[in-house]
Design a protein around this motif. Structure first.
Motif, PDB file in Angstrom:
ATOM      1  N   GLU A 122       0.829  -1.272  -0.004  1.00 21.78           N
ATOM      2  CA  GLU A 122      -0.061  -0.114  -0.054  1.00 21.78           C
ATOM      3  C   GLU A 122       0.891   1.487  -0.044  1.00 21.78           C
ATOM      4  OE1 GLU A 122      -3.895   1.692   2.240  1.00 21.78           O
ATOM      5  OE2 GLU A 122      -2.273   0.696   3.648  1.00 21.78           O
ATOM      6  N   THR A 123       1.906   1.172   0.646  1.00 21.01           N
ATOM      7  CA  THR A 123       2.882   2.298   0.887  1.00 21.01           C
ATOM      8  C   THR A 123       3.354   2.425  -0.535  1.00 21.01           C
ATOM      9  OG1 THR A 123       3.376   2.189   3.175  1.00 21.01           O
ATOM     10  CG2 THR A 123       4.680   3.362   1.803  1.00 21.01           C
ATOM     11  N   PHE A 124       4.125   1.584  -1.139  1.00 24.04           N
ATOM     12  CA  PHE A 124       4.642   1.489  -2.366  1.00 24.04           C
ATOM     13  C   PHE A 124       3.616   2.027  -3.449  1.00 24.04           C
ATOM     14  CE2 PHE A 124       5.841  -0.383  -6.470  1.00 24.04           C
ATOM     15  CZ  PHE A 124       6.820   0.298  -6.668  1.00 24.04           C
ATOM     16  N   LEU A 125       2.558   1.521  -3.467  1.00 19.06           N
ATOM     17  CA  LEU A 125       1.438   1.992  -4.621  1.00 19.06           C
ATOM     18  C   LEU A 125       0.962   3.615  -4.433  1.00 19.06           C
ATOM     19  CD1 LEU A 125      -0.854  -1.153  -4.872  1.00 19.06           C
ATOM     20  CD2 LEU A 125       1.315  -0.335  -6.375  1.00 19.06           C
ATOM     21  N   THR A 126       1.011   4.093  -3.207  1.00 16.49           N
ATOM     22  CA  THR A 126       0.323   5.301  -2.792  1.00 16.49           C
ATOM     23  C   THR A 126       1.438   6.408  -2.738  1.00 16.49           C
ATOM     24  OG1 THR A 126       0.220   4.855  -0.463  1.00 16.49           O
ATOM     25  CG2 THR A 126      -1.602   4.639  -1.853  1.00 16.49           C
ATOM     26  N   THR A 127       2.667   6.234  -2.841  1.00 16.54           N
ATOM     27  CA  THR A 127       3.886   7.166  -2.671  1.00 16.54           C
ATOM     28  C   THR A 127       4.215   7.418  -4.003  1.00 16.54           C
ATOM     29  OG1 THR A 127       4.722   6.173  -0.584  1.00 16.54           O
ATOM     30  CG2 THR A 127       6.012   7.326  -1.802  1.00 16.54           C
ATOM     31  N   PRO A 128       4.253   8.835  -4.527  1.00 25.70           N
ATOM     32  CA  PRO A 128       4.510   9.208  -5.703  1.00 25.70           C
ATOM     33  C   PRO A 128       6.108   9.368  -5.630  1.00 25.70           C
ATOM     34  CG  PRO A 128       3.672  11.126  -4.290  1.00 25.70           C
ATOM     35  CD  PRO A 128       3.537   9.932  -3.422  1.00 25.70           C
ATOM     36  N   PHE A 129       6.849   9.585  -7.090  1.00 25.95           N
ATOM     37  CA  PHE A 129       8.128   9.941  -7.107  1.00 25.95           C
ATOM     38  C   PHE A 129       8.434  11.422  -6.632  1.00 25.95           C
ATOM     39  CE2 PHE A 129      11.349  11.607 -10.234  1.00 25.95           C
ATOM     40  CZ  PHE A 129      12.431  11.082  -9.649  1.00 25.95           C
ATOM     41  N   SER A 130       9.282  11.661  -6.090  1.00 24.38           N
ATOM     42  CA  SER A 130       9.446  13.127  -5.492  1.00 24.38           C
ATOM     43  C   SER A 130       9.899  14.044  -6.747  1.00 24.38           C
ATOM     44  CB  SER A 130      10.724  13.375  -4.713  1.00 24.38           C
ATOM     45  OG  SER A 130      11.920  12.936  -5.338  1.00 24.38           O
ATOM     46  N   GLY A 131      10.237  13.667  -7.612  1.00 24.84           N
ATOM     47  CA  GLY A 131      10.644  14.491  -8.872  1.00 24.84           C
ATOM     48  C   GLY A 131      11.763  15.354  -8.786  1.00 24.84           C
ATOM     49  N   ASP A 132      12.600  15.168  -7.635  1.00 23.21           N
ATOM     50  CA  ASP A 132      13.504  16.257  -7.250  1.00 23.21           C
ATOM     51  C   ASP A 132      14.747  15.765  -8.280  1.00 23.21           C
ATOM     52  OD1 ASP A 132      12.591  16.942  -4.912  1.00 23.21           O
ATOM     53  OD2 ASP A 132      13.909  15.784  -3.432  1.00 23.21           O
ATOM     54  N   GLU A 133      15.410  16.910  -8.555  1.00 20.61           N
ATOM     55  CA  GLU A 133      16.514  16.915  -9.646  1.00 20.61           C
ATOM     56  C   GLU A 133      17.652  16.023  -9.627  1.00 20.61           C
ATOM     57  OE1 GLU A 133      19.900  17.569 -11.860  1.00 20.61           O
ATOM     58  OE2 GLU A 133      19.636  18.017  -9.722  1.00 20.61           O
ATOM     59  N   ARG A 134      17.885  15.948  -8.273  1.00 19.38           N
ATOM     60  CA  ARG A 134      19.174  14.985  -8.024  1.00 19.38           C
ATOM     61  C   ARG A 134      18.610  13.394  -8.232  1.00 19.38           C
ATOM     62  NH1 ARG A 134      19.456  13.383  -1.956  1.00 19.38           N
ATOM     63  NH2 ARG A 134      17.252  14.056  -1.386  1.00 19.38           N
ATOM     64  N   HIS A 135      17.344  13.248  -7.753  1.00 22.61           N
ATOM     65  CA  HIS A 135      16.883  11.475  -8.021  1.00 22.61           C
ATOM     66  C   HIS A 135      16.708  11.396  -9.726  1.00 22.61           C
ATOM     67  CE1 HIS A 135      16.859  11.527  -3.757  1.00 22.61           C
ATOM     68  NE2 HIS A 135      15.798  12.044  -3.509  1.00 22.61           N
ATOM     69  N   GLN A 136      15.837  12.331  -9.986  1.00 22.56           N
ATOM     70  CA  GLN A 136      15.786  12.106 -11.778  1.00 22.56           C
ATOM     71  C   GLN A 136      17.173  12.208 -12.449  1.00 22.56           C
ATOM     72  OE1 GLN A 136      12.635  11.787 -13.162  1.00 22.56           O
ATOM     73  NE2 GLN A 136      14.180  10.976 -14.589  1.00 22.56           N
ATOM     74  N   ARG A 137      18.247  12.878 -12.020  1.00 21.91           N
ATOM     75  CA  ARG A 137      19.367  12.879 -12.688  1.00 21.91           C
ATOM     76  C   ARG A 137      20.060  11.472 -12.642  1.00 21.91           C
ATOM     77  NH1 ARG A 137      22.027  16.515  -9.776  1.00 21.91           N
ATOM     78  NH2 ARG A 137      22.802  14.917  -8.296  1.00 21.91           N
ATOM     79  N   ARG A 138      19.957  10.972 -11.329  1.00 21.69           N
ATOM     80  CA  ARG A 138      20.603   9.508 -11.140  1.00 21.69           C
ATOM     81  C   ARG A 138      19.660   8.727 -11.913  1.00 21.69           C
ATOM     82  NH1 ARG A 138      20.761  11.175  -4.918  1.00 21.69           N
ATOM     83  NH2 ARG A 138      22.574  12.488  -5.185  1.00 21.69           N
TER      84      ARG A 138
END
Length: 149
Positions: A122-138
């Motif tokens: 449930e946590t996995f399915l309801t948590t969105p990607f943060s979209g933070d630049e550093r995470h997207q870059r990786r």
């Protein structure tokens, strides 16, 4: 949301439990099997089609299950475009989504209770990607490597 799920014999009962709970919660669940309990079945032929379905359907997420979840995570990660994360508590599932934009969560059927497993899912399915630049870059760096392989 469409959710693809698969397991081998080691988490057969957990998979059935999660399918029922997720459908009751309104998720569109695609069950890739195992559909019958086979004590000697192998996980790759069950997990890989599930991962391929997730990779082929933007916005879909997946759940792969086994005894520990380790082999299933490895199998799912062989599919181009998959970022599968092993989670044994909700906090790991949350971080996998927030920081890694994981699209599959792997769980061990022998590692937690059914209720604990559902909390992780449930946590996995309801948590969105943060979209933070550093995470997207990786993530982009990983995708670039994957495209070369």
């Amino acid at each position: 949301m469409r959710v693809h799920i698969a397991t081998d014999h080691a988490a057969f009962e957990l998979k059935n439990h999660l399918v029922d709970r997720l459908r009751a919660a309104g998720y569109d669940v695609v069950d890739h099997g195992a559909h019958t309990y086979e004590a000697l079945d192998d996980y790759p032929p069950l997990i890989i089609p599930c991962a391929e379905a997730v990779a082929g359907e933007p916005g879909a997420l997946g759940i792969v299950l086994g005894g520990s979840g380790n082999g299933e995570q490895i199998a799912a990660n062989k599919v181009r475009g998959i970022r599968a994360a092993l989670a044994y508590k909700p906090e790991l599932a949350e971080l996998a989504r927030q920081h890694n934009d994981a699209n599959i969560v792997a769980l061990g059927g022998r590692m937690q209770s059914f209720d604990e497993a559902y909390a992780i899912v449930e946590t996995f399915l309801t948590t969105p990607f943060s979209g933070d630049e550093r995470h997207q870059r990786r993530i982009d760096q990983l995708a670039a490597y994957e495209a070369r392989a």
